[in-house]
Write a protein that holds these residues in place. Sequence first.
Motif, PDB file in Angstrom:
ATOM      1  N   GLY A 182       0.831  -1.197   0.000  1.00 17.04           N
ATOM      2  CA  GLY A 182       0.000   0.000   0.000  1.00 17.04           C
ATOM      3  C   GLY A 182       0.866   1.248   0.000  1.00 17.04           C
ATOM      4  N   MET A 183       0.717   2.081  -0.995  1.00 16.40           N
ATOM      5  CA  MET A 183       1.575   3.256  -1.124  1.00 16.40           C
ATOM      6  C   MET A 183       1.352   4.264   0.007  1.00 16.40           C
ATOM      7  SD  MET A 183       3.507   2.659  -3.731  1.00 16.40           S
ATOM      8  CE  MET A 183       3.487   0.949  -3.154  1.00 16.40           C
ATOM      9  N   GLU A 184       0.145   4.266   0.573  1.00 16.75           N
ATOM     10  CA  GLU A 184      -0.136   5.219   1.650  1.00 16.75           C
ATOM     11  C   GLU A 184       0.673   4.911   2.908  1.00 16.75           C
ATOM     12  OE1 GLU A 184      -2.610   1.688   2.329  1.00 16.75           O
ATOM     13  OE2 GLU A 184      -2.228   2.936   0.559  1.00 16.75           O
ATOM     14  N   ALA A 185       1.084   3.652   3.061  1.00 18.07           N
ATOM     15  CA  ALA A 185       1.855   3.263   4.250  1.00 18.07           C
ATOM     16  C   ALA A 185       3.311   2.972   3.919  1.00 18.07           C
ATOM     17  CB  ALA A 185       1.214   2.033   4.899  1.00 18.07           C
ATOM     18  N   LYS A 227       6.368   3.109   6.359  1.00 15.31           N
ATOM     19  CA  LYS A 227       5.862   3.311   7.733  1.00 15.31           C
ATOM     20  C   LYS A 227       5.266   2.040   8.319  1.00 15.31           C
ATOM     21  CE  LYS A 227       3.260   6.567   6.050  1.00 15.31           C
ATOM     22  NZ  LYS A 227       2.254   7.664   5.888  1.00 15.31           N
ATOM     23  N   ASN A 228       5.530   0.900   7.697  1.00 13.60           N
ATOM     24  CA  ASN A 228       4.935  -0.355   8.160  1.00 13.60           C
ATOM     25  C   ASN A 228       5.639  -0.894   9.397  1.00 13.60           C
ATOM     26  OD1 ASN A 228       2.748  -1.297   6.221  1.00 13.60           O
ATOM     27  ND2 ASN A 228       4.386  -0.766   4.780  1.00 13.60           N
ATOM     28  N   TRP A 249      -5.268  -0.208 -10.389  1.00 16.31           N
ATOM     29  CA  TRP A 249      -4.189   0.696 -10.766  1.00 16.31           C
ATOM     30  C   TRP A 249      -3.186   0.102 -11.747  1.00 16.31           C
ATOM     31  CZ3 TRP A 249      -5.553   5.317  -9.486  1.00 16.31           C
ATOM     32  CH2 TRP A 249      -6.338   5.516  -8.341  1.00 16.31           C
TER      33      TRP A 249
END
Length: 454
Positions: free
Chosen positions: A20-23, A26-27, A167
């Motif tokens: 997921g690009m949003e995370a 930051k995982n 996408w």
Amino acid sequence: MDNSSAKQWDNDHFLHPWEGMEALGKNNRTFVESASGIHVVNEKGERLIDGPGGMWCTQIGYGREEMAEAMADQARSLAYFSPFNNTNSTAVRFAREIAKRAPGDLNNVFFTTGGSTAVDTAIRFVHFRNNLMGRPEKKKIISRQKAYHGSTYLAASVSGKERDRLWLDKADDLAHFLPDVNPLYRAPGQSEESFLTEKISDLENAIVALGPENVAAFIAEPVLASGGVIVPPNEYHEGCLKICKKYDVLYISDEVVTGFGRLGHWFSSEAVFGIQPDIITCAKGMTSGYAPMGAAIISDRLIADVAGKDATFSNGYTYSGHPVSAAAGLKSIEIIEREKLLEHVRMVAPVFQDQLQQLRQIGIVADVRGMGLMGCVQCSVDGDPRSELGHDYEIGGQIDIECQKRGLLVRPVINMCVLSPPLIISENEIIKMFSVLREGLEATSTWLGGFGDQ
């Protein structure tokens, strides 16, 4: 290794599948560092039951010394051979053992690197055959909504999981998708018999609309695995095969998940669903996850149509028939047969499915379904499977968190979690696994705002 450094390196350098690009960057993923039997061990030294069985694949369980020895012995004698101009006795023996267990005349094993490349190979062979038979327009592949067939370009193009297709580009002209076959969503008051007739008609109507001269194959998982363990209505596959035969459309059975014991048989197409497909694709349980490998198993009838032609099937992989993977596959078959794991699955599956059904009592559980040692728990904020997804996007992740606290890994898929434990799991371990899952579901229910037991 310092754990904080490893977590940073994971975020800095390891681009994961379905990232997921949003995370991104930051995982805080769980590190699985060792394993034994049905358990994995995380970076904190905590043992967790592996509910998803890796990725539907750890049939014989973790930590098998004889598997490690078989692979090491093969690596010592021959770690690799080029399959383009040479052959190897270990790969040959594995092909023979697979052919012996495949239904009917499926005797031709094309080794690949995994499930996606197995599906790609099947589709490319279907197109190749039609080209040689003077039917270059007969190329369309019919698939289904919620189907998952892989991540390579062709395999992804025939996959029908909506959110996987948002996408990335795909071959839009290749595939046609039939409506959802999940009986949960049949029309109010509609009988299962009527739903079955409708779903088989969906296939025939699509072939007629597209033109039989344009339709090459129908591809179907016996049970739609990653789509949420969707079990089509009884006799669905038999009905679809009859339609395919009527219009000279090939039937590809994608047994990447259901093959090698997941439903208690080497392959489920014939043994469970009563069909003999033209091609079976498989991977995952082929080596019990100990090494990457897949295969497209092609019938003698199809091979006869291309044999002797002045043409090359120019499809192949550097690691086709890899000897170390083949050694792992041979040893896995040996263990499954010696320990009677197929019989074991058939014996414990009723316990697994009964424990699964008991989760319906929990308020956020909208549906449970499964077969063999496959199961899915579908959740919703209000327990209604037809509700619009809202907080439901967060449910799978929270169930995962709550279950890990209690010693169980699950595989969250949006508002669902799927289970496919190692085939060696005992009745007591099944009961323990579902007890922990129940606690995780109830804790998630509380987290959501108190949708407790009904």
